[in-house]
Scaffold this active site. Structure first.
Site, PDB file in Angstrom:
ATOM      1  N   GLU A 101      -8.937  -4.244 -26.919  1.00  0.00           N
ATOM      2  CA  GLU A 101      -9.190  -3.923 -28.321  1.00  0.00           C
ATOM      3  C   GLU A 101      -8.708  -5.046 -29.245  1.00  0.00           C
ATOM      4  O   GLU A 101      -9.373  -5.377 -30.236  1.00  0.00           O
ATOM      5  CB  GLU A 101      -8.481  -2.614 -28.686  1.00  0.00           C
ATOM      6  CG  GLU A 101      -8.960  -1.398 -27.896  1.00  0.00           C
ATOM      7  CD  GLU A 101      -8.166  -1.150 -26.618  1.00  0.00           C
ATOM      8  OE1 GLU A 101      -8.072   0.021 -26.220  1.00  0.00           O
ATOM      9  OE2 GLU A 101      -7.636  -2.130 -26.027  1.00  0.00           O
ATOM     10  N   CYS A 160      -4.215   2.509 -25.359  1.00  0.00           N
ATOM     11  CA  CYS A 160      -2.824   2.862 -25.079  1.00  0.00           C
ATOM     12  C   CYS A 160      -2.130   3.368 -26.339  1.00  0.00           C
ATOM     13  O   CYS A 160      -2.508   3.034 -27.460  1.00  0.00           O
ATOM     14  CB  CYS A 160      -2.076   1.669 -24.492  1.00  0.00           C
ATOM     15  SG  CYS A 160      -2.009   0.221 -25.576  1.00  0.00           S
ATOM     16  N   CYS A 185      -2.621   0.051 -28.788  1.00  0.00           N
ATOM     17  CA  CYS A 185      -3.966  -0.225 -29.295  1.00  0.00           C
ATOM     18  C   CYS A 185      -4.486   0.923 -30.153  1.00  0.00           C
ATOM     19  O   CYS A 185      -5.309   0.706 -31.053  1.00  0.00           O
ATOM     20  CB  CYS A 185      -4.922  -0.484 -28.129  1.00  0.00           C
ATOM     21  SG  CYS A 185      -4.561  -2.048 -27.285  1.00  0.00           S
ATOM     22  N   ALA A 222     -12.827  -9.857  11.170  1.00  0.00           N
ATOM     23  CA  ALA A 222     -14.066 -10.455  11.673  1.00  0.00           C
ATOM     24  C   ALA A 222     -14.094 -10.250  13.180  1.00  0.00           C
ATOM     25  O   ALA A 222     -13.068 -10.379  13.859  1.00  0.00           O
ATOM     26  CB  ALA A 222     -14.128 -11.947  11.334  1.00  0.00           C
ATOM     27  N   THR A 282      -0.227 -12.684  13.855  1.00  0.00           N
ATOM     28  CA  THR A 282      -1.261 -13.407  13.118  1.00  0.00           C
ATOM     29  C   THR A 282      -0.672 -14.633  12.438  1.00  0.00           C
ATOM     30  O   THR A 282      -1.283 -15.711  12.416  1.00  0.00           O
ATOM     31  CB  THR A 282      -1.918 -12.492  12.065  1.00  0.00           C
ATOM     32  OG1 THR A 282      -2.551 -11.407  12.743  1.00  0.00           O
ATOM     33  CG2 THR A 282      -2.946 -13.238  11.247  1.00  0.00           C
ATOM     34  N   GLY A 331      -2.723  -8.496  12.154  1.00  0.00           N
ATOM     35  CA  GLY A 331      -3.643  -8.446  13.276  1.00  0.00           C
ATOM     36  C   GLY A 331      -4.130  -7.054  13.622  1.00  0.00           C
ATOM     37  O   GLY A 331      -3.982  -6.106  12.840  1.00  0.00           O
ATOM     38  N   ARG A 363      -3.209  -4.737  15.765  1.00  0.00           N
ATOM     39  CA  ARG A 363      -2.270  -3.607  15.847  1.00  0.00           C
ATOM     40  C   ARG A 363      -1.898  -3.089  14.459  1.00  0.00           C
ATOM     41  O   ARG A 363      -1.833  -1.879  14.220  1.00  0.00           O
ATOM     42  CB  ARG A 363      -1.008  -4.030  16.597  1.00  0.00           C
ATOM     43  CG  ARG A 363      -0.037  -2.872  16.840  1.00  0.00           C
ATOM     44  CD  ARG A 363       1.242  -3.345  17.481  1.00  0.00           C
ATOM     45  NE  ARG A 363       1.007  -4.034  18.740  1.00  0.00           N
ATOM     46  CZ  ARG A 363       1.952  -4.647  19.445  1.00  0.00           C
ATOM     47  NH1 ARG A 363       3.201  -4.651  19.001  1.00  0.00           N
ATOM     48  NH2 ARG A 363       1.659  -5.240  20.586  1.00  0.00           N
ATOM     49  N   LEU A 376      -3.696  -3.440  11.647  1.00  0.00           N
ATOM     50  CA  LEU A 376      -4.885  -2.792  11.087  1.00  0.00           C
ATOM     51  C   LEU A 376      -5.066  -1.391  11.661  1.00  0.00           C
ATOM     52  O   LEU A 376      -5.357  -0.439  10.935  1.00  0.00           O
ATOM     53  CB  LEU A 376      -6.124  -3.645  11.372  1.00  0.00           C
ATOM     54  CG  LEU A 376      -6.257  -4.937  10.560  1.00  0.00           C
ATOM     55  CD1 LEU A 376      -7.225  -5.896  11.245  1.00  0.00           C
ATOM     56  CD2 LEU A 376      -6.715  -4.638   9.137  1.00  0.00           C
ATOM     57  N   SER A 406      -2.805   0.564  12.805  1.00  0.00           N
ATOM     58  CA  SER A 406      -1.760   1.450  12.281  1.00  0.00           C
ATOM     59  C   SER A 406      -2.168   2.037  10.935  1.00  0.00           C
ATOM     60  O   SER A 406      -1.974   3.228  10.679  1.00  0.00           O
ATOM     61  CB  SER A 406      -0.440   0.684  12.137  1.00  0.00           C
ATOM     62  OG  SER A 406       0.056   0.278  13.393  1.00  0.00           O
TER      63      SER A 406
END
Length: 353
Positions: free
Chosen positions: A53, A80, A89, A159, A204, A292, A294, A296, A298
């Site tokens: 704004e 806000c 604002c 990937a 990783t 890595g 594992r 992901l 989790s």
């Protein structure tokens, strides 16, 4: 006569220009209209600086400034009503004697959440709400998740080869196979610029020695996060070059250094749950989890994810290697192919956004 939805779409277009820069604040766009003519527009460009704004009204040309008290301001998120890093604002709108306000959606932040609208109404301002509400909420899915679930918006990414492998056998970087193509790699860097943080596990970090920065796209670097429970990663890794704020989650040390934080976790609690709570406390509203496998898995198993993006190289087969994570409880929302790579976007049906 131009519809309110048209002006609200312009608000959303403006808001998106702040992708990656406004966090932990929401992305917000504003348009000021007098008799079907836009006389001002703006968006919240950078955290800690002027809100949409403010920038919208500042953009009004001198010749049009006397039209402000006869105009309508369109805002994608409720103005806000509190003093934060900038003044409210809602007060600005009242001070400028703007008679009509059109709001896309309410702000879930506890210090706002209806208070901005109430303040405007109490001052005699005409307020319309809910214009393109779903689109406005979707734009700020990270902000809404952070304030309604007390955790970041979580994006998982990996990937894989055509036969579902994310790496060949071994972790020697010299023997690693590049899976995604150049186009997909550039896209991943754009994704990084859109999130507040990026997370990898210890293996990783060791295998790839990644920088986890935005180099193939124009945008801000995310905060780098790495899990190293026993503090075994060598200081020579690129993650520790102090060029970007980096947080090491571990079980032994809690210390704040220049651009490097050691964040101690508890031994006897879910790692993923602790990470989600910690990132919420650190005001990191979103995180891109890059590996890595594992780690992901989790996040998937414990249901802590909102989006998953899987890049599949259709021309590559890895006979022996590390299997990709197994996604469950998901909904495919989009698929696109760029040369050898197909990118599939999945949504968690339980996600707020």
């Amino acid at each position: 006569m131009t519809s309110p939805e048209t002006y609200m779409r312009r608000c959303l277009e403006l808001a998106q220009l702040a992708g990656g820069y406004a966090s932990p604040n929401p992305m917000v766009g504003a348009v000021l209209v007098f008799e079907d003519r836009i006389i001002g527009e703006g968006y919240h460009q950078l955290y800690g600086q002027g809100h949409a704004e403010v920038n919208c009204l500042a953009s009004v040309k001198e010749a049009d400034r006397d039209l402000i008290p006869r105009s309508t301001i369109y805002v994608s998120l409720e103005p806000c009503a509190h003093f934060g890093k900038t003044p409210p604002c809602a007060n600005l709108i009242i001070d400028k004697k703007i008679p009509r306000v059109v709001v896309g959606c309410r702000d879930p932040f506890p210090q706002v959440n209806g208070k901005g609208i109430d303040k405007l109404l109490a001052a005699g301002v005409e307020v319309t709400t809910g214009v393109l509400e779903k689109e406005c909420i979707a734009l700020n899915k990270r902000f809404f998740t952070a304030h309604m679930q007390n955790r970041p918006y979580i994006v998982l990414k990996w990937a894989q080869s055509s036969n579902g492998r994310i790496a060949g056998a071994g972790i020697d970087p010299a023997s690693r196979t590049l899976i995604s193509n150049d186009y997909s790699n550039r896209l991943v860097h754009r994704w990084r610029s859109e999130e507040a943080a990026i997370l990898v596990g210890k293996q990783t970090a060791l295998a790839d020695d990644p920088s986890l920065t935005v180099r193939l796209w124009s945008g801000p670097d995310p905060v780098r996060l790495v899990i190293d429970k026993e503090l075994e990663l060598p200081s020579s890794l690129r993650l520790f070059d102090r060029s970007v704020r980096t947080i090491v989650f571990n079980l032994h040390r809690h210390e704040e250094l220049e651009n490097l934080t050691y964040y101690q976790l508890a031994q006897d609690s879910s790692l993923v749950h602790q990470l989600a709570l910690a990132l919420g406390q650190l005001k990191l509203t979103s995180v891109l989890v890059e590996g890595g496998a594992r780690l992901l898995q989790s996040f998937i198993d414990e249901g802590y994810w909102d989006e998953t993006r899987v890049i599949t190289n259709n021309d590559l087969e890895i006979p022996v290697g590390l299997p990709a994570p197994i996604l469950s409880g998901h909904r495919l929302v989009q698929s696109e192919t760029y040369f050898s790579d197909t990118i599939r976007y999945y949504r968690n049906p339980l996600s707020l956004a």
